[in-house]
Design a protein around this motif. Structure first.
Motif, PDB file in Angstrom:
ATOM      1  N   GLU A 178      41.048  37.247  45.620  1.00 57.51           N
ATOM      2  CA  GLU A 178      40.989  38.710  45.571  1.00 57.51           C
ATOM      3  C   GLU A 178      42.025  39.264  44.597  1.00 57.51           C
ATOM      4  N   GLN A 179      43.209  38.668  44.581  1.00 60.73           N
ATOM      5  CA  GLN A 179      44.241  39.119  43.643  1.00 60.73           C
ATOM      6  C   GLN A 179      43.864  38.796  42.208  1.00 60.73           C
ATOM      7  N   ILE A 180      43.241  37.630  42.007  1.00 61.61           N
ATOM      8  CA  ILE A 180      42.802  37.254  40.656  1.00 61.61           C
ATOM      9  C   ILE A 180      41.763  38.240  40.148  1.00 61.61           C
ATOM     10  N   ILE A 181      40.832  38.608  40.996  1.00 61.22           N
ATOM     11  CA  ILE A 181      39.764  39.545  40.612  1.00 61.22           C
ATOM     12  C   ILE A 181      40.349  40.888  40.174  1.00 61.22           C
ATOM     13  N   ARG A 182      41.403  41.324  40.857  1.00 58.23           N
ATOM     14  CA  ARG A 182      42.016  42.605  40.506  1.00 58.23           C
ATOM     15  C   ARG A 182      42.754  42.551  39.173  1.00 58.23           C
ATOM     16  N   PRO A 187      35.791  40.584  36.443  1.00 63.83           N
ATOM     17  CA  PRO A 187      35.841  39.933  37.762  1.00 63.83           C
ATOM     18  C   PRO A 187      34.685  38.969  38.015  1.00 63.83           C
ATOM     19  N   GLU A 188      33.536  39.227  37.373  1.00 62.62           N
ATOM     20  CA  GLU A 188      32.378  38.362  37.599  1.00 62.62           C
ATOM     21  C   GLU A 188      32.595  36.964  37.025  1.00 62.62           C
ATOM     22  N   ASP A 189      33.597  36.799  36.165  1.00 66.52           N
ATOM     23  CA  ASP A 189      33.878  35.488  35.582  1.00 66.52           C
ATOM     24  C   ASP A 189      34.670  34.582  36.521  1.00 66.52           C
ATOM     25  N   VAL A 190      35.178  35.129  37.622  1.00 68.84           N
ATOM     26  CA  VAL A 190      35.950  34.329  38.571  1.00 68.84           C
ATOM     27  C   VAL A 190      34.976  33.544  39.451  1.00 68.84           C
ATOM     28  N   PRO A 191      34.967  32.220  39.384  1.00 70.20           N
ATOM     29  CA  PRO A 191      34.023  31.417  40.176  1.00 70.20           C
ATOM     30  C   PRO A 191      34.177  31.679  41.671  1.00 70.20           C
ATOM     31  N   PRO A 192      33.089  31.668  42.397  1.00 65.66           N
ATOM     32  CA  PRO A 192      33.155  31.951  43.841  1.00 65.66           C
ATOM     33  C   PRO A 192      33.900  30.881  44.631  1.00 65.66           C
ATOM     34  N   THR A 195      39.726  29.532  45.369  1.00 66.21           N
ATOM     35  CA  THR A 195      40.412  30.106  46.538  1.00 66.21           C
ATOM     36  C   THR A 195      41.794  30.626  46.162  1.00 66.21           C
ATOM     37  N   GLU A 196      42.580  29.785  45.495  1.00 65.83           N
ATOM     38  CA  GLU A 196      43.918  30.185  45.064  1.00 65.83           C
ATOM     39  C   GLU A 196      44.195  29.618  43.681  1.00 65.83           C
ATOM     40  N   GLN A 197      45.102  30.235  42.980  1.00 71.08           N
ATOM     41  CA  GLN A 197      45.447  29.773  41.646  1.00 71.08           C
ATOM     42  C   GLN A 197      46.923  30.071  41.372  1.00 71.08           C
TER      43      GLN A 197
END
Length: 323
Positions: A178-182, A187-192, A195-197
């Motif tokens: 969720e933090q990465i997406i923000r 945001p659509e490029d973030v694979p589902p 989980t963490e990075q």
């Protein structure tokens, strides 16, 4: 005014337990390697130690700074528990002895504690420059000092209190999906399945600069940290600052001069996204309580050399202390 003391009630949760619960809800150090976690533990220990006026090894008072360090220490201990189990599981010699530990029970520490206690100084009211006797005598008698390049301090020959990369400042975080997406533009490029990075950021100065540092701390332990046998206590901070800035202006050419208390940045918990590298240091050095003068060349240059200045005698605004 201090809040009145109130005894702990039977149903009150001890502060250290609240801190542990707080950390379990946000394990911000979970991504650190074992070596990185060991370094964080060591940094916290070094920041909390002091040498008392009686030449005893003690801990910082539980003021705002002391309480903040103790909270982070409790968090680091809880991270160790989460990884290895109850204390002393996971603790090894490398935590405190990866480098030689300062000898705060040495003869030097005792001499410093004795001399500093007799001066009756108050923290934050003076500048102190520590060093070898011949250099401190020259500073006091003639105002002789050296502006060092920021690049100078990364030299591996320096001891651990001096050695630091003044040209950059690292930060490190563990981000949820969720933090990465923000943070990302798409945001659509973030694979589902992410989980963490881990995210490591390096703030860079971009160019070299000149630096002169003094301390606002009156803790005698600094004589041990810097292997100093003398110091100059500057009682009139304003006059010293003005003399230094005036003399540097005549020698350095076109520069941007900045001064202020060092900003000690916790790489895991920075208080601001705006970091000016020349006036900043990793929080592991917070015990040094530096006040910094820096000069940035205009236009910027890749590397500068040291510059020696002579401000004139300081006897009207300072005193020389020799152990």
């Amino acid at each position: 005014m201090h809040a009145p003391f109130r005894p702990t009630q039977p149903n009150m949760v001890p502060r250290r337990e609240l801190w542990r619960r707080q950390y379990r809800a946000n394990r911000y150090a979970r991504h650190l390697s074992r070596v990185e976690l060991n370094k964080r533990l060591r940094d916290l220990v070094l920041n909390m130690l002091t040498v008392t006026p009686e030449a005893k090894i003690g801990l910082l008072q539980m003021d705002r700074v002391g309480a903040e360090l103790m909270e982070k220490w409790t968090h680091a201990l809880e991270e160790m528990v989460q990884r290895y189990g109850p204390y002393p599981a996971g603790f090894d010699r490398d935590i405190l002895h990866s480098e030689p530990f300062p000898d705060f029970a040495s003869e030097l520490a005792q001499k410093a504690a004795d001399r500093m206690s007799k001066l009756e100084l108050r923290k934050g009211e003076v500048f102190i420059k520590l060093g070898k006797r011949k250099y401190m005598e020259a500073l006091f008698a003639a105002g002789q000092l050296r502006l060092q390049p920021g690049s100078f301090f990364s030299n591996p020959d320096h001891n651990q209190a001096v050695r630091d990369d003044e040209m950059s400042l690292p930060l490190s975080f563990m981000l949820t999906r969720e933090q990465i997406i923000r943070l990302v533009q798409n945001p659509e490029d973030v694979p589902p399945n992410v989980t963490e990075q881990r995210l490591d950021i390096q703030f860079e100065s971009g160019a070299d600069f000149w630096l002169y540092c003094v301390t606002q701390s009156i803790d005698p332990r600094l004589f041990v940290d810097f292997n100093a046998d003398a110091c100059v206590v500057i009682r009139d901070r304003r006059k010293f600052s003005q003399r230094l800035l005036d003399k540097a202006k005549g020698r350095l050419g076109t520069t941007e001069a900045r001064q202020g208390r060092a900003n000690y940045v916790d790489p895991l918990l920075p208080k601001s996204p705006k970091i000016f590298v020349p006036l900043s240091k990793p929080f592991g050095y917070a015990y040094q309580d530096e006040f910094r003068f820096c000069w940035l060349p205009k236009p910027p240059v890749k590397q500068v050399g040291h510059v020696d200045l002579e401000l004139g005698p300081l006897e009207d605004i300072a005193e020389l202390i020799i152990l």
